[in-house]
Enzyme design. Structure first.
Site, short mmCIF file in Angstrom:
data_model
loop_
_atom_site.label_atom_id
_atom_site.label_comp_id
_atom_site.label_asym_id
_atom_site.label_seq_id
_atom_site.Cartn_x
_atom_site.Cartn_y
_atom_site.Cartn_z
N THR A 175 0.87 -1.18 0.00
CA THR A 175 0.00 0.00 0.00
C THR A 175 0.90 1.22 0.00
O THR A 175 2.03 1.14 0.47
CB THR A 175 -0.85 0.00 1.29
OG1 THR A 175 -1.62 -1.19 1.33
CG2 THR A 175 -1.76 1.19 1.38
N GLY A 229 -4.97 -5.82 5.92
CA GLY A 229 -6.07 -4.91 6.20
C GLY A 229 -7.13 -5.50 7.10
O GLY A 229 -7.76 -4.78 7.89
N1 GLY Z 1 -3.55 -2.82 3.76
C1 GLY Z 1 -3.99 -3.01 2.45
C2 GLY Z 1 -4.98 -4.05 2.30
O1 GLY Z 1 -5.16 -4.89 3.18
O2 GLY Z 1 -5.63 -4.08 1.27
#
Ligand code: GLY
Length: 313
Positions: A175, A229
């Site tokens: 990210t 995430g």
């Molecule tokens: N942190 C990015 C995702 O989990 O998509």
């Protein structure tokens, strides 16, 4: 008074000059954060953001992004954007031009079209090769005309979902996080990603979820997360770090407390970058040494700053 600055993750470093250029021309901190993230989205080098991002299990690149303004607490976010490169700019338009905070998939595409964004093929030769290299068991013999959607759909239907999930490691993520502060202490946070590689179609990570992957409030600071995430969604990590600062903890202590709580979940790891209201910066990682890149309005190139490693108790 703070000298206006930007910080970012390693993939943001080559693009920080772009945001600094915007500030030098009198642009706002929101303009600067958007411009920096846009640069990464356009670059084919980042591998997990924008053009040439990581494909999902059907071979489609689906982008998520969000932007938050710490002065007004306004936010804009998009998820599952597969037809446009500048997810961060579409998110900015959601914030500035709609009464909404979050648009996804077809709705986000429709909105982007109305706002005048141009459709773009997100795949590069590299992203196609990457997808082949990461192909799951049963996906090894990919057709030459990849991405062949029908082939993938059939394969996905046959997939044992639990076996597939185990194959998603922390390396299959990436990210970009950018945070900016201007001389009046206004903070903006921008986050953009193609999400976990080989994710299930429609999966949305923490990047566009305000409170999970992105949060700021001029009174306390700003935080952006990367990594798994699903983990930060469960604890609303960006928001909780700011809450701990609100309760009186230093930025470092707030992050340590929040990351130890993530360790307790025993389900992957994440990283963050953060600023406090005084312009101090930090980065943190749950599994290895961390760093972030800093550039202020008087600098000609970014400087790497070491962060902290937060281990479990
Ligand atoms: N942190 C990015 C995702 O989990 O998509």
């Amino acid at each position: 008074m703070v000298k206006p600055f930007l910080i970012g993750t390693r993939n943001a470093a080559p693009h920080l000059y772009r945001g600094i250029g915007v500030l030098k021309k009198g642009g706002s901190i929101i303009d600067a954060v958007e411009a920096t993230v846009s640069g990464i989205e356009e670059s084919t080098e980042s591998g997990n953001v924008g053009v040439g991002g990581s494909p999902n299990i059907l071979g489609v690149i689906e982008l998520d992004a969000s932007i938050m303004d710490g002065a007004t607490m306004k936010t804009g976010a998009v998820g599952c954007v597969s037809k446009y490169c500048h997810a961060i700019s579409i998110a900015r338009k959601v914030m500035d031009c709609t009464p909404h905070a979050f648009l996804v998939a077809d709705g986000a595409h429709r909105f982007a079209k109305v706002m005048g964004f141009k459709e773009l093929e997100l795949h590069t030769e590299r992203s196609k090769t990457l997808a082949k290299a990461m192909a799951l068991d049963g996906y090894k013999s990919l057709p030459d005309d990849w991405p062949n959607k029908e082939y993938y759909v059939t394969a996905a239907q046959e997939l044992n979902i639990h076996e597939w999930y185990k194959k998603l490691s922390d390396e299959h993520q990436g990210t970009t996080n950018v945070i900016g502060m201007d001389s009046e202490g206004n903070i903006c946070v921008g986050v953009s990603t193609s999400g976990t590689s080989m994710k299930f179609p429609g999966r949305i990570g923490d990047s566009p979820i305000i409170g999970a992957g992105n949060y700021c409030d001029n009174r306390y600071g700003g935080v952006a997360c990367t990594g798994r995430g699903e983990l930060t969604i469960r604890r609303l990590t960006s928001r909780i770090i700011i809450k701990y600062m609100e309760d009186g903890l230093s930025m470092e202590k707030a992050i340590i407390k929040a990351f130890k709580e993530l360790h307790a979940l025993k389900d992957g790891s994440c990283q963050c970058i953060a600023v406090d209201k005084n312009g101090n910066t930090i980065s943190a990682n749950m599994t290895r040494a961390s760093s972030h890149f800093y550039m202020d309005i008087d600098m000609t190139e970014p400087k790497e700053r070491q962060g902290i490693l937060v281990e479990p108790d």
